[in-house]
Design an enzyme around this catalytic site. Structure first.
Site, PDB file in Angstrom:
ATOM      1  N   ASP A 123      12.372 -43.845  -3.280  1.00 47.66           N
ATOM      2  CA  ASP A 123      12.791 -42.993  -4.399  1.00 47.66           C
ATOM      3  C   ASP A 123      13.041 -43.820  -5.670  1.00 47.66           C
ATOM      4  O   ASP A 123      13.135 -43.267  -6.765  1.00 47.66           O
ATOM      5  CB  ASP A 123      14.127 -42.307  -4.058  1.00 47.66           C
ATOM      6  CG  ASP A 123      13.966 -40.884  -3.539  1.00 47.66           C
ATOM      7  OD1 ASP A 123      13.032 -40.201  -3.973  1.00 47.66           O
ATOM      8  OD2 ASP A 123      14.809 -40.474  -2.715  1.00 47.66           O
ATOM      9  N   LYS A 162       7.461 -32.865   2.735  1.00 49.75           N
ATOM     10  CA  LYS A 162       7.267 -34.321   2.845  1.00 49.75           C
ATOM     11  C   LYS A 162       6.690 -34.668   4.222  1.00 49.75           C
ATOM     12  O   LYS A 162       5.788 -35.492   4.346  1.00 49.75           O
ATOM     13  CB  LYS A 162       8.607 -35.041   2.614  1.00 49.75           C
ATOM     14  CG  LYS A 162       9.007 -35.027   1.136  1.00 49.75           C
ATOM     15  CD  LYS A 162      10.453 -35.394   0.879  1.00 49.75           C
ATOM     16  CE  LYS A 162      10.767 -35.145  -0.595  1.00 49.75           C
ATOM     17  NZ  LYS A 162      12.188 -35.227  -0.937  1.00 49.75           N
ATOM     18  N   GLN A 194      17.627 -37.146   1.304  1.00 51.93           N
ATOM     19  CA  GLN A 194      17.419 -35.969   0.461  1.00 51.93           C
ATOM     20  C   GLN A 194      18.714 -35.626  -0.287  1.00 51.93           C
ATOM     21  O   GLN A 194      19.780 -35.523   0.307  1.00 51.93           O
ATOM     22  CB  GLN A 194      16.965 -34.782   1.331  1.00 51.93           C
ATOM     23  CG  GLN A 194      16.582 -33.541   0.556  1.00 51.93           C
ATOM     24  CD  GLN A 194      15.352 -33.724  -0.324  1.00 51.93           C
ATOM     25  OE1 GLN A 194      14.452 -34.507  -0.024  1.00 51.93           O
ATOM     26  NE2 GLN A 194      15.315 -33.015  -1.435  1.00 51.93           N
TER      27      GLN A 194
HETATM   28  N1  GUN Z   1      16.194 -33.859  -4.289  1.00 47.64           N
HETATM   29  C1  GUN Z   1      15.432 -33.320  -5.274  1.00 47.64           C
HETATM   30  N2  GUN Z   1      14.509 -34.211  -5.698  1.00 47.64           N
HETATM   31  C2  GUN Z   1      14.696 -35.328  -4.966  1.00 47.64           C
HETATM   32  C3  GUN Z   1      14.042 -36.596  -4.938  1.00 47.64           C
HETATM   33  O1  GUN Z   1      13.113 -36.899  -5.681  1.00 47.64           O
HETATM   34  N3  GUN Z   1      14.516 -37.479  -4.023  1.00 47.64           N
HETATM   35  C4  GUN Z   1      15.564 -37.213  -3.209  1.00 47.64           C
HETATM   36  N4  GUN Z   1      15.958 -38.157  -2.371  1.00 47.64           N
HETATM   37  N5  GUN Z   1      16.185 -36.050  -3.210  1.00 47.64           N
HETATM   38  C5  GUN Z   1      15.747 -35.120  -4.085  1.00 47.64           C
END
Ligand code: GUN
Length: 283
Positions: free
Chosen positions: A119, A52, A96
């Site tokens: 998200d 990211k 996350q």
């Molecule tokens: N962990 C795995 N996929 C995701 C996601 O799309 N967003 C977040 N915040 N954590 C994750």
């Protein structure tokens, strides 16, 4: 033989679009910023967070990472989110997941400002998706919609069958497809005669988390097959929820794993963060 939907190439198109918009905003003095919070040292989460950060840097977004120790408390995390909610440089906040088990995931997610919830996990954003009035859709289902539209696959009037009913993929996926006038069925572990239901589908979205779960006998000739699964096999190789080898002989379009839906998720996160910045400036 099915045409392969190249998620890597399509995600690059989306990222290029975001990059050029971010550049245009910067010429007006507007920045776009994403804060990513990671708690603990889960190696898979570390890889996702690094990716990211790299994407932000490549597209000209401000990227801030908060790597917190595994024994961070709910209060400490809430305090940080409170600060970021008011931070003008930050347009998107991503915590996350999964969080260590002593932390209250629901409480934490609910504390993120819905305007910065890139998200789209906050209940307010989930509700907005339900009524079709939203700025953010969750990155993975949004990525699937983008793969379909950029491959000129129209979902309107189609029988779409989603296998999996998670809050992150299956449920929002059903809403995004419904908003585009698909006839949507959501299957799960208790579905009676799953094979017959999936065989009706013009478009199948597999999001079950079981390697090679979708086999050729479950697929109608010429169906479009989208594989959201990312499963790591004992030999270390990545594998989707779809048996690619046999299903690709029957489908008209198919996404590979890796290189299908996966790369779209980060691209959509960048797009959501840009959308947040634009919304903040009424653009
Ligand atoms: N962990 C795995 N996929 C995701 C996601 O799309 N967003 C977040 N915040 N954590 C994750």
């Amino acid at each position: 033989m099915a045409q392969i939907i190249d998620g890597k190439a399509i995600s690059q198109i989306v990222k290029d679009e975001v990059k050029s918009e971010v550049l245009k905003l910067s010429q007006k003095g507007i920045t776009v910023g994403l804060a990513v919070i990671i708690v603990g040292d889960d190696p898979a989460s570390r890889v996702y967070v690094n990716n990211k950060k790299k994407a932000c840097e490549a597209l000209g977004l401000i990227s801030r990472e908060y790597a917190l120790s595994k024994d961070t408390t709910n209060d400490e995390l809430l305090e940080l989110i409170k600060k970021l909610n008011c931070d003008d440089e930050i347009d998107g906040i991503l915590v996350q997941l999964p969080l260590p088990s002593h932390l209250d995931e629901k409480l934490i997610i609910n504390s993120i400002s819905p305007n910065k919830d890139v998200d789209a996990f906050h209940p307010q954003n989930v509700g907005k998706i339900m009524i079709g009035d939203y700025t953010f859709a969750p990155c993975t289902p949004a990525g699937v919609m983008e793969l379909l539209s950029k491959s000129s696959i129209d979902v309107s009037g189609k029988e779409c069958v989603i296998v999996g009913r998670s809050n992150i993929v299956g449920k929002p996926m059903s809403m995004l497809m419904l908003h585009k006038n698909a006839t949507v069925t959501v299957c799960h572990s208790k579905t009676a005669d799953l094979k017959e239901v999936v065989r009706r589908a013009d478009i199948v979205v597999a999001a079950v988390g079981k390697p090679n779960f979708i086999t050729a006998d479950m697929i109608k000739e010429g169906a479009v097959v989208i594989d959201v699964g990312i499963n790591r096999l004992e030999n270390g190789k990545l594998c989707g929820d779809v048996n690619f080898e046999e299903v690709s002989k029957k489908a008209s379009f198919i996404t590979p794993v890796p290189g299908g839906v996966g790369p779209m998720t980060i691209a959509m996160l960048m797009k959501n963060t840009l959308a947040s910045a634009k919304a903040k400036h009424n653009l």
